[in-house]
Design a protein around this motif. Sequence first.
Motif, PDB file in Angstrom:
ATOM      1  N   ARG A  64      -1.577   4.716   2.093  1.00 49.18           N
ATOM      2  CA  ARG A  64      -0.780   5.786   1.492  1.00 49.18           C
ATOM      3  C   ARG A  64      -1.568   6.524   0.414  1.00 49.18           C
ATOM      4  O   ARG A  64      -1.218   7.647   0.046  1.00 49.18           O
ATOM      5  CB  ARG A  64       0.498   5.208   0.877  1.00 49.18           C
ATOM      6  CG  ARG A  64       0.264   4.436  -0.408  1.00 49.18           C
ATOM      7  CD  ARG A  64       1.541   3.967  -1.036  1.00 49.18           C
ATOM      8  NE  ARG A  64       2.179   2.935  -0.229  1.00 49.18           N
ATOM      9  CZ  ARG A  64       3.354   2.390  -0.530  1.00 49.18           C
ATOM     10  NH1 ARG A  64       3.992   2.799  -1.612  1.00 49.18           N
ATOM     11  NH2 ARG A  64       3.865   1.457   0.230  1.00 49.18           N
ATOM     12  N   SER A  86       5.575   2.328   4.800  1.00 51.59           N
ATOM     13  CA  SER A  86       5.289   3.528   4.022  1.00 51.59           C
ATOM     14  C   SER A  86       3.821   3.913   4.139  1.00 51.59           C
ATOM     15  O   SER A  86       3.487   5.101   4.278  1.00 51.59           O
ATOM     16  CB  SER A  86       5.680   3.312   2.565  1.00 51.59           C
ATOM     17  OG  SER A  86       5.399   4.446   1.794  1.00 51.59           O
ATOM     18  N   GLY A  87       2.926   2.933   4.083  1.00 55.13           N
ATOM     19  CA  GLY A  87       1.507   3.225   4.257  1.00 55.13           C
ATOM     20  C   GLY A  87       1.193   3.748   5.646  1.00 55.13           C
ATOM     21  O   GLY A  87       0.385   4.670   5.811  1.00 55.13           O
ATOM     22  N   ASN A 114       2.427   7.442   5.932  1.00 55.23           N
ATOM     23  CA  ASN A 114       1.537   8.365   5.237  1.00 55.23           C
ATOM     24  C   ASN A 114       0.215   8.533   5.967  1.00 55.23           C
ATOM     25  O   ASN A 114      -0.351   9.631   5.979  1.00 55.23           O
ATOM     26  CB  ASN A 114       1.289   7.872   3.809  1.00 55.23           C
ATOM     27  CG  ASN A 114       2.419   8.184   2.862  1.00 55.23           C
ATOM     28  OD1 ASN A 114       2.470   9.237   2.244  1.00 55.23           O
ATOM     29  ND2 ASN A 114       3.368   7.251   2.757  1.00 55.23           N
TER      30      ASN A 114
END
Length: 521
Positions: free
Chosen positions: A109, A292-293, A296
């Motif tokens: 991210r 989330s990483g 992204n």
Amino acid sequence: MPDAIRFTRKAPINKPAPHSETLCIAVHLPALQLEVFVPLWQQVERESASVVLKQNRVIAMSDDARKAGVRADMRRGGVQMLLPEAQFFVQDSEREAAAISAIALALLRYTPQVSIADNASILLDIGASLRLFGGLRSLRQQIRSTVNTLGYSLTTGCAPTAKSAWLFAIHAARHQHRQRQGHVCLQISRLHKALDQLPIHLLMNALAWQDFLHGLACYRLADLRALPRPGLQRRCGKTLLEELDQAYSLHSAPQIWVVADPEFHARLELPDRLDSTDALFSYSRNLLCQLSGWLNAHHLAVKQIRLELQHERGRQAVPPSMLDIQLAEASWQEAHLLPLFKEKLAHLHLPAAVIALSLHAPHTVALEVSSDSLFPDTLSKPEEHQHLLALLVARLGANHVLRPFPKADHRPEIANQWISVMHNDKLSDKKVASTSLLRPSWLLNQAIALEVRRHKPCFGSELNLISPAERIEAGWWSDQTQVRDYFVAVDSNHVRYWIYRERPSHAENTEPSWFLHGIFG
């Protein structure tokens, strides 16, 4: 612990010599061997000491075990004499590799240039990410927070070259047992002076020659550089000089960047059987951090998340529990998804203890990046509004959070429609909504008959008409025929109502009937 996240690795890239814009952060995991069994947040709750063994000898220990006198390379019997209640684990290299892969996935991210280094370390090229994340200090704090959320402690080093940053991070872990965060050197001109003070045993290729070099009074990297290079190469080999040159930015080593798998699937084995949703939240946050990483890295947003909670296997097998989270608008930020997880888990009933978690992202869309205005207003961002709607849906249910969905019909009961915010149908008759400016947004489920006094409708007090009539004659093609005159009326307390007069269908019935149909906000 999480299964190994599959990575497709790019071919080695020979990077040019470092310049002023190149900056690397090295993340070292000094307690990885222990924390794959006992995460960082669980060590605070545990009262018993923990020890990791390899071939029946101690290689890692908790702080409580160290305070009790346990040291590295001690045998199991000696530990049991000091700490009879100590909990023992056997080193698991597969878990460690899976943990490093999960951390690398979460750190994507911050930069797309993430590589896995030796000695439980991860390298990040953050030269192009500083302004985006608010500067170096803020970025280091965010990286530390991400790794701690996954359940691991860390030390960091920051330098213009990857090898020097790695040396700073390793030295911070060995110097004061995770008390220092690591050295930061931002300029090449000051890098050599900072490296000269480091001990030679930090170099991987110097370990085999440590006794020989100590015999030459060579203890620091400055001493090693002072030795004649031809003789040092004949004695210790070329790889030692190459590693030394990489640290001092004389030439750079090729990096193998990791790229996340096209589809996201993360699994986490729990250390114990958990039957509390509060305890599961910390572990599910671990998976959400990886998601989330991944989002992204691929510039994606998620509209549906599926959490699978696995129970007992074998003869007493229990089917897994499924937790589906639907989002009204696609999201990619952990801060937006985390409250939804917490609300959903709080209302989840577990039929049995949970032994593993699996997270999937079955529905993703391309991330739409909106341009910022010259004077941004953080309170009016669309994503903040969508975050609030998603949180309300998780707390109240999709059928209790509605949005207007007007229909192309003159009859108010037909035109005034509301559907769930989770409904994807965006087709509505905007012309009807824009021309009906004198209609309230909410109508009563059933119109209320009004009393007539002195030829005026009354609702607590007399109602005075303040608008011209809106005549409706519709529904003749169905059983819901309407012949009405609608007015906006106000009472003695200045409350506005939407009332209608039902026109008589027969000429001999001359007395009109009044009804209350809506109230203005």
